[in-house]
Enzyme design. Structure first.
Site, PDB file in Angstrom:
ATOM      1  N   GLU A 514       0.843  -1.196   0.000  1.00  0.00           N
ATOM      2  CA  GLU A 514       0.000   0.000   0.000  1.00  0.00           C
ATOM      3  C   GLU A 514       0.874   1.241   0.000  1.00  0.00           C
ATOM      4  OE1 GLU A 514      -3.236   2.397   2.790  1.00  0.00           O
ATOM      5  OE2 GLU A 514      -2.858   0.270   3.133  1.00  0.00           O
ATOM      6  N   LYS A 646      -8.436 -14.963  15.896  1.00  0.00           N
ATOM      7  CA  LYS A 646      -8.613 -14.610  14.482  1.00  0.00           C
ATOM      8  C   LYS A 646     -10.066 -14.306  14.122  1.00  0.00           C
ATOM      9  CE  LYS A 646      -4.631 -17.492  13.358  1.00  0.00           C
ATOM     10  NZ  LYS A 646      -4.109 -18.670  12.646  1.00  0.00           N
ATOM     11  N   ASP A 722       1.859 -14.339  12.569  1.00  0.00           N
ATOM     12  CA  ASP A 722       0.678 -14.880  11.896  1.00  0.00           C
ATOM     13  C   ASP A 722      -0.175 -13.702  11.454  1.00  0.00           C
ATOM     14  OD1 ASP A 722      -1.628 -16.131  11.068  1.00  0.00           O
ATOM     15  OD2 ASP A 722      -1.635 -17.593  12.700  1.00  0.00           O
ATOM     16  N   HIS A 821      -2.550  10.421  -1.803  1.00  0.00           N
ATOM     17  CA  HIS A 821      -2.695   9.102  -2.421  1.00  0.00           C
ATOM     18  C   HIS A 821      -2.679   9.198  -3.934  1.00  0.00           C
ATOM     19  CE1 HIS A 821      -3.443   5.937   0.653  1.00  0.00           C
ATOM     20  NE2 HIS A 821      -3.566   7.004   1.440  1.00  0.00           N
TER      21      HIS A 821
END
Length: 843
Positions: A514, A646, A722, A821
């Protein structure tokens, strides 16, 4: 401290091999000279007749000597058998030659210097063989031989000395104390052998710490020069010896005359040692036969056993060199059928030396070349003469039966099969597809063959062309990080910083695709540093696992809940839980009911590991103990989503999970205006209406922030965490207030109650991820305070999130978000103009 001293010693010895060798040899010669030209000049059997002493040979002496010789034979047998697992007969040859020869010579000199007669030396020969340990010398040689340059040789020798030195020193002291007990046994022959043994242990220690590493360093640095010098000395040595013998006779007429005038002192000692009984000859002969057998005739059988019998838990394979075209290509991928090359492999032993060899993994001699798809990198050959062993392979595939025989042949194996033949064996179910890396001669070839098989099944056969797979250490991946590997995904890694946190500076690695993310976070770090830095605290540290169990009735489930919440019940569960690990320590239990289902949330510290496997093992043991108390209890699942892992969950937001961290900073009004391009008032206004009110309107759980997940995920990917755990780890509330004397400075804080993170295990074992952890100074487990590295990493994550929050909120307040951006997050490359991309122009 001790390891550091041995490391410095090893670096000095490896950096000055000539000085150490010359000094050692000089000391040896001085000891010989001092004994030969001072003190008693009468040597029994050489220059005067030995007095004849009548001595009774006790049966106990014969029994002890016989047992010692038998043990020596068995010990040599098993030692050579174990050493073959080190993978290279050259390592064994170098280590064995230097260790045995030099230890014997130095031991003889020490004993002679201390005025000990060598008449019993032939009896003590089996005992001397018992004292020789080649494993450490072979391990140190393995460290040195894994290097690419002389600087790496020195560094690897010093690292090996740091690891082996302290244990070898302790072993030498213990051996001397234990063997010294034998000198008080009253058995004359045993006393002689024990005295000789103590001196030999000290001499072996001296050789290992000085002479041996210096010789290894010198051999690897200038092998050719050493051989030339040795050859010239061997040629000139006989003449020199003859002249010495001729000139040495008659130096002093009053000196004792030799019994045999033509026999020198060294020849006398050699003949004395050679005058062995038949049992000594048998012992020495068996030792030599076993050495020859295991060095020259057992290589193929050992490699086959290590590579085929246990594919999952086989020792880690370190590829010393990945030659060009190491993964064979077929006619469908290349224009011609190329010849394949074998790759030398070094195997980590299965015994306790794993920790010795493991550091060499991190500096494997594999050349760091980035290659995508089927591109063939040109690399410099690491073979001595630039020659590689070539195997002639048939152009036409052989029958399945013949291929199976070749694969099972210990002397041949998969390297004698073409890729097409291996694929045919996979299709015929003779080779499981998931074991390709294990059964091939290199793991990279197994990945290549799987890619070939997969390409034929894809809509676009060339889809994998730009997915790289070469020059990667797959030994760290197999059985730990991924299965059915077809390559690896390169992700750009940027750095944000310096981040000034708790009076320390950190350069934070961030792996992301990004645009603007790293630049924005970097601006936030700069603002925090100019404001005097950030402060942080760890509020709690405990990973959780929440199993679900079922009782016959809800009332019985309630009874179990009461028992678990009692001091007695918790103590019993804690004892069972803590017994499974030296780090796992049960902190508390949180229990709730849903009908007759009982949900138990175990919370435990896990050291520097993220700890899911550790706490799951402890939970399983505790549930088994709970089942003993309540036989009607039924375990439905080890994880009942009460953890919660998660998935968004209020329990993590409220109770916390992993590391709970708070971080704060004060940004002066001048920095807010000049660096962040906004005002404190606007920042506070945007934060209230966006992060607090807006998130509440959306019914967010733990999402009272601007983009904490961006920073968390980028650091997680870079540091081997993770990545899926960014769900709970991104729980964060960002608060901003006006502060200072004029109420124009900005106070900002980020509170993150559930950062699930670790510095050992999982992806942290991969070398690129270890490099990012090393950037932050938190790689591996903390030696001084277990768990401190993981806590420090959690604080860095929280502080970096605060920097990202600060910069993004400033961009929103100033109205710069879209503009930035459009400038920094828009690709200026026309993909249609790139050759070989998957993008196609519309017809």
């Amino acid at each position: 401290m001790l390891s550091r001293l041995f490391r410095m010693h090893g670096l000095f010895v490896a950096s000055h091999p000539w000085e150490v060798i010359v000094g050692t040899v000089t000391l040896t010669i001085c000891m010989m000279s001092m004994k030969m030209f001072t003190g008693n000049d009468k040597i029994c059997g050489w220059n005067y007749e030995c007095p004849k002493l009548e001595e009774d040979v006790l049966s106990s002496d014969i029994i002890i000597l016989t047992i010692t010789r038998c043990i020596a034979i068995l010990y040599i047998y098993f030692q050579f058998q174990n050493l073959r697992q080190l993978g290279s007969k050259y390592i064994l040859g170098i280590a064995g030659l230097f260790t045995i020869f030099s230890s014997f010579v130095f031991s003889t000199v020490v004993i002679h210097f201390l005025d000990k007669e060598l008449t019993g030396l032939n009896e003590a020969l089996p005992f001397f063989l018992l004292l020789i340990d080649l494993s450490r010398a072979s391990a140190l040689a393995k460290f040195a031989l894994s290097s690419n340059s002389q600087d790496e040789v020195r560094e690897n020798i010093s690292r090996g000395m740091a690891i082996l030195g302290p244990t070898f020193t302790l072993d030498a002291l213990v051996e001397c104390l234990v063997i010294g007990v034998g000198t008080m046994s009253g058995v004359r022959q045993l006393e002689i052998m024990c005295c000789f043994g103590c001196m030999s242990v000290l001499a072996n220690y001296f050789v290992f710490m000085t002479f041996f590493p210096a010789c290894v360093s010198l051999v690897l640095e200038s092998l050719g020069l050493v051989l030339v010098h040795a050859h010239s000395r061997w040629i000139a040595e006989p003449a020199a010896q003859n002249s010495t013998v001729e000139n040495s006779v008659g130096l002093d007429e009053n000196a004792p005359k030799r019994i045999e005038p033509n026999v020198s002192l060294w020849q006398f000692y050699l003949s004395r040692m050679a005058s062995m009984d038949i049992e000594q000859v048998i012992t020495l002969g068996l030792a030599l036969l076993l050495a020859v057998k295991y060095i020259f005739f057992e290589q193929a059988e050992t490699e086959s056993t290590l590579s085929l019998k246990n594919p999952i838990t086989s020792p880690v394979i370190v590829q010393k060199k990945i030659p060009e075209n190491c993964c064979r290509k077929q006619s469908g991928l290349l224009k011609n059928n190329q010849k394949s090359n074998t790759v030398e492999e070094a195997l980590v032993p299965k015994d306790g030396n794993a920790e010795v060899i493991k550091p060499v993994l991190a500096e494997s001699s594999t050349k760091a070349t980035f290659v995508v798809g089927s591109c063939n990198p040109v690399e410099t050959s690491s073979f001595p003469n630039g020659k590689e062993e070539e195997i002639e392979l048939p152009k036409e595939p052989r029958s399945i039966e013949e291929c199976v025989r070749i694969l099972g042949n210990a002397e041949k194996g998969a390297k004698f099969l073409t890729d097409a033949e291996v694929i045919s064996l996979v299709n015929a179910k003779h080779i499981p597809a998931y074991k390709l890396e294990t059964l091939m001669e290199t793991q990279e070839r197994g990945v290549s063959i799987r890619r070939q098989m997969l390409s034929k099944k894809l809509p676009e056969p060339s889809s994998l062309q730009y997915l790289p797979y070469r020059n990667y250490n797959y030994s760290l991946v197999m059985g730990a990080c991924c299965e059915n590997v077809i390559g690896y995904m390169p992700i750009p890694v940027g750095v944000a910083g310096p981040l000034f946190l708790d009076n320390k500076e950190f350069q934070v690695p961030m792996a992301t695709t990004e645009g603007c993310l790293v630049a924005s976070t970097n601006r936030g770090c700069r603002a925090i540093s100019l404001g005097g830095g950030a402060s942080s605290r760890v509020l709690a540290d405990g990973m959780t696992r929440g199993p679900v169990v079922r009782l016959p009735t809800a009332c019985q489930a309630a009874e179990v809940k009461v028992w678990l919440e009692s001091p007695e019940g918790f103590k019993i569960m804690k004892e069972a839980f803590d017994s499974t690990s030296r780090f796992a320590r049960l902190q508390k239990l949180l229990i709730c009911l849903a009908g007759r289902n009982l949900y138990i949330r175990f919370q435990s510290g896990t050291g520097d590991a993220m700890g899911m496997n550790m706490i799951s093992k402890g939970t399983e043991k505790a549930l088994a103990r709970l089942n003993e108390e309540f036989p009607d209890l039924q375990v439905i699942a080890i994880s009942g989503n009460y953890c919660t892992d998660k998935k968004p969950a209020a329990i993590n937001w409220i109770e916390g999970r992993g590391k709970s961290v708070v971080c704060e900073a004060v940004i002066p009004a001048k920095v807010v205006k000049e660096v962040l391009k906004t005002t404190t008032e606007d920042l506070v206004e945007v934060n209230i209406n966006k992060n607090l009110v807006g998130s509440a309107m959306a019914g967010s759980i733990g999402g009272y922030n601007a983009h904490a997940a961006n920073i968390v995920t980028a650091i997680y990917i870079a540091c081997g965490q993770d990545a899926a755990q960014n769900v709970g780890s991104s729980n964060c509330i960002t608060l901003m207030e006006r502060t200072g004397s004029t109420n124009e400075d900005l106070y900002i804080s980020c509170t993150m109650p559930s950062i699930e993170i670790g510095t050992v295990g999982g992806g942290t074992n991969l070398l690129p991820q270890q490099a990012c952890l090393q950037m932050l100074g938190v790689q591996g487990a903390s030696q001084d305070n277990p768990g401190e590295n993981a806590r420090q990493l959690a604080k860095i994550v929280c502080a970096t999130v605060m920097a990202g929050e600060l910069s993004l909120m400033a961009a929103l307040a100033a109205g710069h978000l879209v503009k930035s951006h459009m400038i920094h997050n828009r690709s200026k490359i026309n993909l249609q103009d790139l050759q070989g991309t998957c993008t196609k122009k519309a017809a």
